[in-house]
Design an enzyme around this catalytic site. Structure first.
Site, PDB file in Angstrom:
ATOM      1  N   GLN A 158      45.023  23.916  36.673  1.00  0.00           N
ATOM      2  CA  GLN A 158      46.022  24.992  36.752  1.00  0.00           C
ATOM      3  C   GLN A 158      47.217  24.615  37.625  1.00  0.00           C
ATOM      4  OE1 GLN A 158      43.519  28.203  38.186  1.00  0.00           O
ATOM      5  NE2 GLN A 158      42.302  28.214  36.321  1.00  0.00           N
ATOM      6  N   HIS A 176      42.914  27.669  40.701  1.00  0.00           N
ATOM      7  CA  HIS A 176      43.409  28.729  41.598  1.00  0.00           C
ATOM      8  C   HIS A 176      44.373  28.266  42.691  1.00  0.00           C
ATOM      9  CE1 HIS A 176      39.487  31.092  40.484  1.00  0.00           C
ATOM     10  NE2 HIS A 176      40.197  30.714  39.433  1.00  0.00           N
ATOM     11  N   GLU A 185      43.200  42.680  39.401  1.00  0.00           N
ATOM     12  CA  GLU A 185      43.646  43.778  40.271  1.00  0.00           C
ATOM     13  C   GLU A 185      45.148  43.797  40.485  1.00  0.00           C
ATOM     14  OE1 GLU A 185      41.748  43.154  44.056  1.00  0.00           O
ATOM     15  OE2 GLU A 185      39.745  43.654  43.283  1.00  0.00           O
ATOM     16  N   TYR A 219      41.598  42.260  51.380  1.00  0.00           N
ATOM     17  CA  TYR A 219      41.526  42.835  50.024  1.00  0.00           C
ATOM     18  C   TYR A 219      40.179  42.597  49.347  1.00  0.00           C
ATOM     19  CZ  TYR A 219      46.182  44.403  50.789  1.00  0.00           C
ATOM     20  OH  TYR A 219      47.256  45.089  51.323  1.00  0.00           O
ATOM     21  N   TYR A 221      31.307  34.744  35.125  1.00  0.00           N
ATOM     22  CA  TYR A 221      31.648  34.489  33.719  1.00  0.00           C
ATOM     23  C   TYR A 221      30.418  34.557  32.804  1.00  0.00           C
ATOM     24  CZ  TYR A 221      36.335  33.220  35.213  1.00  0.00           C
ATOM     25  OH  TYR A 221      37.600  33.259  35.732  1.00  0.00           O
TER      26      TYR A 221
HETATM   27 CA   LIG Z   1      40.207  43.124  45.874  1.00  0.00          CA
END
Ligand SMILES: [Ca+2]
Length: 376
Positions: free
Chosen positions: A89, A155, A249, A259, A270
């Site tokens: 990525q 990521h 989110e 968070y 997955y």
């Molecule tokens: Ca969260």
């Protein structure tokens, strides 16, 4: 799958309207305006980020490592990029302008950098002056480099945004180390960061007093942020992030807050197995919205122009996995309706508004489209 009652009702109304259209072949306007797309820039593979210059020309990052300046119908390659490692990525990622670009020509770029400690790469943020005449970056400055490097290709984040006070925010994903990085503020990854525009760390960042902390961190407990934008009225930074299977989110970023990833989540592994029983925990923020199933959100902007009747103040988010553009109607800090635009257009990687108020989306393997209302 949890959908609030008002959203469910609106989805049903929209679905019924669509069925009605199919059955009777009578056009039913399910949204206030209809839209057509115009392909503006073609021959692009993954145009990861876009930044409009004041003259409405466009800087485009190709993830594979090319920066283009699109002007007068022509794509020109920009020189002067740093060493970028392409893996998974990672590659050349986001680009934004300094809020005062007109006077200082600074552009900000995120990319996967092999510099520094360890094999592989990690996310880096740089700025440079864009010399349009010579089509090159000059005065390159590295502002942040996450460490250590890792051979993981997962990521990296990494979206960029400025707030009204001129602070630069950026996201770095958890780098695939769910149980290591996001909850540990001494480590990079799974965070939102805040810097001054020149890369200095603000002295009032939340963890400056904490021994061992990465003091550029502004918030933590994030998975992989691929959308970051400033709310046009409140000035707050809104972010979206990929969940695992389910549980993407939208979060509104507050200083020093946690968070929750991966302690709380609306998603599962997955393979369908659970990694947490918790969706809530004291001391951890709730998202203002979550998507299950995951849409794999990428790119995000608010509509602030009057070009699209009824859409002002709405939030646009690209969907990679379901290949459409989502328009979210927002009241205060709540998502009150979701509308699917450009169905099956392809993997929507980025969405931005140009200085003249038109919306542009970048679609993988296709290029950059302009959205034009047909019944304004
Ligand atoms: Ca969260």
């Amino acid at each position: 799958m949890k959908i609030s009652t008002p959203i469910l009702l609106l989805l049903c109304v929209s679905f019924i309207a669509q069925c009605h259209k199919k059955q009777n072949d009578i056009p039913v306007d399910t949204s206030p305006i209809s839209i057509q797309t115009e392909l503006i820039v073609d021959d692009l593979t993954i145009a990861w980020g876009m930044a409009f210059l004041p003259d409405k020309s466009l800087l485009i990052t190709e993830k594979s490592g090319t920066l283009y300046h699109y002007i007068d119908g022509e794509k020109k390659e920009v020189n002067g990029l740093p060493d970028i490692l392409m893996r998974g990525q990672g590659g050349l990622m986001d680009i934004i302008l300094h809020p005062n670009y007109k006077n200082n020509n600074w552009v900000y770029i995120s990319y996967a950098s092999p510099e520094g400690e360890g094999e592989g790469s990690n996310t880096a943020i740089m700025r440079a002056k864009f010399d349009a005449e010579n089509n090159t970056l000059t005065e390159n400055q590295l502002l942040y480099k996450a460490s250590p490097n890792t051979t993981s290709g997962r990521h990296y984040g990494c979206r960029l945004a400025f707030d009204n006070q001129g602070y630069l925010y950026f996201t770095i994903g958890d780098r695939g180390e769910r149980d290591l990085n996001p909850q540990d503020i001494t480590l990079d990854g799974g965070k939102v960061y805040r810097l001054h525009d020149d890369g200095q760390i603000p002295t009032d960042n939340p963890f400056v007093e904490q021994t061992g902390a990465q003091i550029a961190i502004y918030s933590y407990g994030h998975r992989n942020g691929q959308g970051l934008t400033k709310h046009p009225i409140t000035g707050k930074i809104w972010k979206h992030e990929h969940g695992p299977k389910g549980g993407d989110e939208i979060n509104i970023i507050d200083k020093g807050k946690n968070y929750g990833w991966p302690i709380i989540s609306y998603g599962v592994n997955y393979d369908g197995t659970k990694f947490t029983e918790l969706t809530h925990k004291e001391g951890m923020e709730q998202p203002i919205h979550y998507w299950t199933p995951s849409i794999a959100p990428s790119g995000m902007c608010f509509i602030t122009s009057d070009i699209y009747r009824g859409w002002k103040g709405n939030l646009l988010v690209g969907s990679l996995s379901f290949q459409y553009l989502e328009r979210l109607e927002i009241e205060g800090n709540k998502v009150v309706n979701r509308v699917k635009l450009l169905p099956d257009i392809g993997r929507v990687r980025d969405v931005r508004m140009s200085p003249d108020g038109y919306i542009y989306v970048s679609v993988e393997s296709k290029g950059i489209f302009k959205l034009v209302p047909t019944n304004k």
